[in-house]
Design a protein around this motif. Structure first.
Motif, PDB file in Angstrom:
ATOM      1  N   ALA A 237       0.840  -1.201   0.000  1.00  0.00           N
ATOM      2  CA  ALA A 237       0.000   0.000   0.000  1.00  0.00           C
ATOM      3  C   ALA A 237       0.869   1.242   0.000  1.00  0.00           C
ATOM      4  O   ALA A 237       1.914   1.301   0.652  1.00  0.00           O
ATOM      5  CB  ALA A 237      -0.901   0.008   1.236  1.00  0.00           C
ATOM      6  N   GLY A 238       0.401   2.249  -0.722  1.00  0.00           N
ATOM      7  CA  GLY A 238       1.078   3.542  -0.716  1.00  0.00           C
ATOM      8  C   GLY A 238       0.100   4.607  -0.275  1.00  0.00           C
ATOM      9  O   GLY A 238      -0.990   4.723  -0.834  1.00  0.00           O
TER      10      GLY A 238
ATOM     11  N   GLY B 144       4.082   2.203   2.389  1.00  0.00           N
ATOM     12  CA  GLY B 144       4.915   3.383   2.174  1.00  0.00           C
ATOM     13  C   GLY B 144       4.093   4.649   2.328  1.00  0.00           C
ATOM     14  O   GLY B 144       2.985   4.745   1.794  1.00  0.00           O
ATOM     15  N   ALA B 145       4.639   5.617   3.068  1.00  0.00           N
ATOM     16  CA  ALA B 145       3.979   6.921   3.220  1.00  0.00           C
ATOM     17  C   ALA B 145       5.010   8.004   2.917  1.00  0.00           C
ATOM     18  O   ALA B 145       6.209   7.746   2.902  1.00  0.00           O
ATOM     19  CB  ALA B 145       3.436   7.088   4.632  1.00  0.00           C
TER      20      ALA B 145
ATOM     21  N   ASP C   7       2.374  11.239   7.753  1.00  0.00           N
ATOM     22  CA  ASP C   7       1.375  10.811   6.766  1.00  0.00           C
ATOM     23  C   ASP C   7       0.998   9.338   6.908  1.00  0.00           C
ATOM     24  O   ASP C   7       0.298   8.796   6.044  1.00  0.00           O
ATOM     25  CB  ASP C   7       1.929  11.043   5.342  1.00  0.00           C
ATOM     26  CG  ASP C   7       2.065  12.521   5.045  1.00  0.00           C
ATOM     27  OD1 ASP C   7       1.077  13.244   5.188  1.00  0.00           O
ATOM     28  OD2 ASP C   7       3.181  12.951   4.688  1.00  0.00           O
ATOM     29  N   ILE C   8       1.487   8.676   7.951  1.00  0.00           N
ATOM     30  CA  ILE C   8       1.184   7.249   8.099  1.00  0.00           C
ATOM     31  C   ILE C   8      -0.268   7.080   8.551  1.00  0.00           C
ATOM     32  O   ILE C   8      -0.671   7.590   9.599  1.00  0.00           O
ATOM     33  CB  ILE C   8       2.165   6.580   9.095  1.00  0.00           C
ATOM     34  CG1 ILE C   8       3.566   6.570   8.479  1.00  0.00           C
ATOM     35  CG2 ILE C   8       1.711   5.161   9.437  1.00  0.00           C
ATOM     36  CD1 ILE C   8       4.636   5.989   9.366  1.00  0.00           C
TER      37      ILE C   8
ATOM     38  N   GLU D 292       5.904  -4.174   7.413  1.00  0.00           N
ATOM     39  CA  GLU D 292       6.999  -3.194   7.308  1.00  0.00           C
ATOM     40  C   GLU D 292       6.450  -1.876   6.796  1.00  0.00           C
ATOM     41  O   GLU D 292       5.581  -1.873   5.915  1.00  0.00           O
ATOM     42  CB  GLU D 292       8.052  -3.681   6.300  1.00  0.00           C
ATOM     43  CG  GLU D 292       8.878  -4.855   6.769  1.00  0.00           C
ATOM     44  CD  GLU D 292      10.028  -4.450   7.658  1.00  0.00           C
ATOM     45  OE1 GLU D 292      10.244  -3.234   7.856  1.00  0.00           O
ATOM     46  OE2 GLU D 292      10.706  -5.350   8.162  1.00  0.00           O
ATOM     47  N   ALA D 293       6.958  -0.793   7.334  1.00  0.00           N
ATOM     48  CA  ALA D 293       6.567   0.526   6.838  1.00  0.00           C
ATOM     49  C   ALA D 293       7.826   1.294   6.455  1.00  0.00           C
ATOM     50  O   ALA D 293       8.908   1.064   7.006  1.00  0.00           O
ATOM     51  CB  ALA D 293       5.803   1.291   7.913  1.00  0.00           C
ATOM     52  N   THR D 294       7.667   2.176   5.494  1.00  0.00           N
ATOM     53  CA  THR D 294       8.777   3.042   5.101  1.00  0.00           C
ATOM     54  C   THR D 294       8.223   4.420   4.751  1.00  0.00           C
ATOM     55  O   THR D 294       7.034   4.544   4.419  1.00  0.00           O
ATOM     56  CB  THR D 294       9.552   2.450   3.897  1.00  0.00           C
ATOM     57  OG1 THR D 294      10.695   3.260   3.627  1.00  0.00           O
ATOM     58  CG2 THR D 294       8.695   2.377   2.645  1.00  0.00           C
TER      59      THR D 294
END
Ligand SMILES: Cc1cc2nc3c(=O)[nH]c(=O)nc-3n(C[C@H](O)[C@H](O)[C@H](O)COP(=O)(O)OP(=O)(O)OC[C@H]3O[C@@H](n4cnc5c(N)ncnc54)[C@H](O)[C@@H]3O)c2cc1C
Ligand code: FES
Length: 273
Positions: free
Chosen positions: A113-114, A143-144, A149-150, A168-170
């Protein structure tokens, strides 16, 4: 809603509202029992302003809570985010073909997801986690733009705590207090562990991001027929009548919004569509 003219909105009311980000709000709509499939969308009307296509972002196992998450980008979406509890809202739907939850059974599932793309994917994630035994590995890569913006941060942290999923987030850019990943979401794909020939992917976010992610998954050996992405185009009727959402040979509202990369790869490479 089969007994109802699909072009006439029913009048519902905002039951609850939550501000998620500066420009993003989640509305819970009092619409009685509302059944939908993960990935489907509704047409929401702010009376006197207009109508917009918005994906359902709530739990498909709980028909008593109809939930939408909206980013204010223009007149209608802004008016939706500015509605208050108790105000009327027009509702048509659910529409469209959603995520391939049946096809995902028994497979490793990679969800990418973006930005706000996490909202249309959240119902699929609720289903994957609720019926965890039906799937192989479950991997969520998010990804944000920045830590601020998460979206759905609490839930992301909760899912991250599970021992039966990789989450995982980035972020694209961050100031000094962020200790997580920095960089585009495609970077996370290289590290993810999954059985590519048996994997299925669900992608939602900006088109450019979905193209890069689909290509990165393809490089890892995931077949284009097993890479599913949700498309957005401006909508009017949402039921295949007006042609407003045409994208090459397909209508996004009727044939999608979820398509395989095998279906869309050529079209996505054509700039003027
Ligand atoms: C199937 C589907 C599901 C969607 N789900 C969500 C959702 O869950 N949450 C959410 O916030 N939004 C969602 N959208 C996008 C939403 O419909 C648009 O943001 C909204 O219609 C914009 O209308 P507006 O009057 O506020 O802005 P406009 O004045 O119409 O547009 C403002 C800006 O947004 C761009 N834009 C308008 N519509 C779209 C679109 N459909 N896709 C991409 N860019 C667009 C315009 O080009 C313009 O730059 C979805 C769209 C589709 C087709
Ligand atoms: S919005 Fe009318 S055909 Fe898709």
């Amino acid at each position: 809603m089969a007994d109802h003219d699909p072009m006439i909105p029913r009048v519902a009311h905002v039951r609850r509202k939550q501000r998620e980000l500066v420009d993003v709000a989640t509305l819970e709509i009092d619409a009685g029992e509302f059944f939908f499939a993960p990935g489907q969308f509704n047409m929401l009307t702010v009376f006197g302003v207009g109508e917009a296509a918005i994906s359902v972002s709530g739990d498909p196992a709980d028909p008593s809570r109809l939930v939408h998450t909206i980013r204010a980008v223009g007149a209608v979406s802004r008016a939706l985010t500015e509605l208050s509890v108790g105000e009327p809202i027009g509702l048509r739907g659910p529409f469209g073909r959603g995520w391939p939850m049946d096809e995902a059974r028994g497979r490793d599932v990679i969800v990418v997801a973006g930005g706000l793309g996490l909202a249309p994917l959240r119902p699929a994630l609720y289903r994957l986690f609720a019926e965890r035994e039906n799937y192989g590995r479950v991997i969520l890569l998010y990804g944000a733009r920045s830590p601020q913006d998460i979206l759905f941060r609490d839930e992301l942290e909760q899912w991250r705590g599970r021992l039966d999923a990789e989450v995982e987030a980035t972020v694209d850019h961050a100031r000094g207090d962020w200790r997580g990943n920095v960089g585009v979401v495609t970077k996370l794909i290289a590290r993810a562990v999954f059985d590519a020939p048996n994997a299925l992917a669900m992608l939602c976010g900006p088109e450019i991001m979905m193209r890069f992610v689909a290509d990165a998954l393809g490089d890892r050996g995931v077949a284009p027929e097993r890479i599913h992405l949700s498309m957005e185009r401006s909508m009017k009727c949402a039921i295949g009548w007006c042609g407003h959402c045409q994208f090459g040979p397909v209508f996004i509202c009727r044939d999608g919004p979820v398509f395989t990369y095998a279906q869309l790869r050529g079209l996505l490479a054509t700039k003027e569509l």
